[in-house]
Structures are given as structure tokens and as C-alpha cells.
Design an enzyme around this catalytic site. Sequence first.
Site, mmCIF file in Angstrom:
data_model
loop_
_atom_site.group_PDB
_atom_site.id
_atom_site.type_symbol
_atom_site.label_atom_id
_atom_site.label_comp_id
_atom_site.label_asym_id
_atom_site.label_seq_id
_atom_site.Cartn_x
_atom_site.Cartn_y
_atom_site.Cartn_z
ATOM 1 N N GLU A 164 0.817 -1.211 0.000
ATOM 2 C CA GLU A 164 0.000 0.000 0.000
ATOM 3 C C GLU A 164 0.855 1.267 0.000
ATOM 4 O O GLU A 164 0.401 2.340 0.404
ATOM 5 C CB GLU A 164 -0.934 0.007 1.222
ATOM 6 C CG GLU A 164 -1.863 -1.180 1.317
ATOM 7 C CD GLU A 164 -2.880 -1.247 0.185
ATOM 8 O OE1 GLU A 164 -2.851 -0.390 -0.714
ATOM 9 O OE2 GLU A 164 -3.716 -2.170 0.197
ATOM 10 N N HIS A 219 -6.525 -3.212 9.870
ATOM 11 C CA HIS A 219 -7.761 -3.960 9.679
ATOM 12 C C HIS A 219 -8.353 -4.391 11.020
ATOM 13 O O HIS A 219 -8.648 -5.568 11.208
ATOM 14 C CB HIS A 219 -7.519 -5.214 8.835
ATOM 15 C CG HIS A 219 -6.822 -4.983 7.541
ATOM 16 N ND1 HIS A 219 -6.466 -6.026 6.700
ATOM 17 C CD2 HIS A 219 -6.409 -3.856 6.908
ATOM 18 C CE1 HIS A 219 -5.858 -5.537 5.628
ATOM 19 N NE2 HIS A 219 -5.805 -4.232 5.745
ATOM 20 N N HIS A 254 -2.454 2.356 8.396
ATOM 21 C CA HIS A 254 -3.544 1.617 7.756
ATOM 22 C C HIS A 254 -3.630 0.262 8.440
ATOM 23 O O HIS A 254 -2.614 -0.418 8.615
ATOM 24 C CB HIS A 254 -3.284 1.441 6.259
ATOM 25 C CG HIS A 254 -4.078 0.339 5.650
ATOM 26 N ND1 HIS A 254 -5.444 0.259 5.773
ATOM 27 C CD2 HIS A 254 -3.697 -0.753 4.932
ATOM 28 C CE1 HIS A 254 -5.874 -0.834 5.152
ATOM 29 N NE2 HIS A 254 -4.827 -1.465 4.639
ATOM 30 N N HIS A 282 -12.118 -3.500 3.308
ATOM 31 C CA HIS A 282 -10.672 -3.542 3.479
ATOM 32 C C HIS A 282 -10.239 -3.257 4.917
ATOM 33 O O HIS A 282 -9.545 -4.065 5.516
ATOM 34 C CB HIS A 282 -10.031 -2.536 2.516
ATOM 35 C CG HIS A 282 -8.553 -2.689 2.360
ATOM 36 N ND1 HIS A 282 -7.975 -3.677 1.591
ATOM 37 C CD2 HIS A 282 -7.519 -1.982 2.881
ATOM 38 C CE1 HIS A 282 -6.647 -3.570 1.650
ATOM 39 N NE2 HIS A 282 -6.350 -2.542 2.434
#
Length: 350
Positions: free
Chosen positions: A231, A252, A250, A313
Site C-alpha cells: 500500500e 484492519h 492503515h 478492506h
Amino acid sequence: MSSEQTGPKRKKANPDMHVLRAKSRYSQLIADTYRRIPPVLDDMAQIVGVSVPVIEVNDQRRLGKILTEGGACIVKKEGYDAELLAVGATPAHATAALTVLEKTCKVFWEAEQLGGARPLNPVEAWLMHQIYQRKYSQMESMATHQSAEDFDREIGDEEMLIRQEIVDAGKEMLEKNLVQGTWGNISVQLDDQYMLVTPSGLEYDRLTPYDIVRVDMHTMEHEGNLTPTSEKIIHAELLKSKDDVSCIIHSHPVNSSSFAAAHQPVRADDEASHAVLGGDVEVAKYGLPGSKKLAQNVIAAINENRACIMENHGMLVCGVSLEDTLEKCQTLERLAQQNIENLPIQDVTA
């Protein structure tokens, strides 16, 4: 008698496969209501596949296929608790599949309560699974740590300090369940040309400062033997386009992922959360992991706020420092949990 003796009979697995089992309240809820879980998250698609079926224990053909070829499912039998079953070619693969399966059960159920789970395009999900099987599933075994000898320059004290701060932030994310395994990524801007990012294929609790990868934000070229996060485009574009952003996380985490699966924003209803996050947390439209489209969608979703939910995502937060960005990450996940706990479905939080 033990539960193992009285429970459902299990078809013998391929001796080359590694089998893990677990029980979950959410898996029981799903087994009682659904026939399968569609690909609501791309980490599910990558690691588990395009569908998690609910299989009756006496369906030996379907159960045997998973036990011999790998995969995951929910096994049900009348009179017994539903059981999660994950099978992988290595212990690490089986563990990753079980971790994702447990998370997906909770995320799918909660997304249904939030207004309905919105699965991925099945063709894209299948493609991601094929890529993972061929490439990314091998990254953990292939990745090796770096040392000072792997660099053709002497890293200065200030940069080494930032590298150590990234390592520490990754471990803190693990401790606070904001990340699982090698998923998620961190970046810090060094200057107008370079950023430091976490590598692909190494777990956060194993990272050293030399494992952090320096990437040219304009060319995407990197130094060293480790591959930067897939990413990296998102990180570079955000760091270049937002003057008040110097760090990005980032991840999850489970509660935010429920909103990602439902394509629902997280409302910062209380004043403290609103102040930290800069406003409501909107939804970035879906793009394939690592794609320019995903980077464009994330940038479009981040305006006055400094966080977004990423469809199917996870979530992403921006800050002026690692400390500030970690606070935003924790605030968003806590806010998502509070929203879920306020749902009028008792089974979700009982």
C-alpha cells in the site's frame, strides 16, 4: 466423556495439511442463519477464499475436500456447537486462515446488523486469492531481516530514532488488537523525497529498525532487500498531498472492519471523538489492494477529517506524529465498537 469423544466425527485430513479448530459465538449465529459467508473482506478473500461455507458434518464430500485441499468452513451438527475449521499447507497458513475466519464471522454478522454486508466482486475476490496462494503466502518464509551491512549508507541517529518509533508503534498496535499478523502498515515522512514504511511479509513483533524500508515517494523506488508494503502508493500520495500529515497508519481492526464490510461511515457523535478524528469518518470506495484507484479513493474520502473506512478492506488514519496517529487509530476503533454495542440486536454483544 470428553467433548472430543462426543462431538461430531471428523474426516481424516491430508497428513500434509495442518488443521485448526475453534468455537465462536458468531459462528453459531451464522450456522443457525446462513449457508455461507460471502467475501466481505479482502483479507478473507486472499487467505480463505471467495466463500466460507456452512457444512453439515455428515456432508463428507465437501468436508473432505477442505481437509485434503485446504480452506476453511463452519461445521454444524444438530445438538453441538458450530465449529470453525481452518486447514493450511503450513502451521502459519492454518493459523492465518483461522484468525481471518474468526474475524470474518464477527464482521459478517455485525455488518448484517449495520444495514447489510456488501461483499466483494466474486471475480476480484477469486483473483486476490490466486495471487495470495502463489505469492504472498510465501512471503513470511522468504523474508529475512536486515542489518547495517545491507545498506550502502550510514543511517543517521535521527532516522534511526524514527525507525525505532515505527517498530514500537507496530508492537503497540499488536498489543491493542489494532492489527493481526503482517496485515496493515505504517509510514512516516522523512523529507520531501523519502518516507519510511513497514515491510511486507514480516510480523510486527519481529521487526527491527533496519527492517523499515526507505521509499522514494515520487518514483516508488526503495533501498534494501525487503519489499515495502504493497500500500505504499496510498502512503506516498497522502503524504505528498496533505501538508499537515506526516504519519499514516492503515490497519484492519475488527470493529472498524464491520463498518468496512457494510460500507457504512462511523459517526463521531461525541465531542471528544470528533475533536480527535476531525469529524465523521467517511467511507472510501473500494479499490484493489495496492492499486492507484484505491489511493485515489482514500484521498477523496479524507477531507477535513483525518480518517476513513475503506470498503471491504479496513481503516486508515493520518496524523502529525506517530503518537497522534495511534491515538486516532484507537479512537476510531473504540468509536466503531461503541456504535456496534448500541445496535438493537442483543446477540451481537451478549
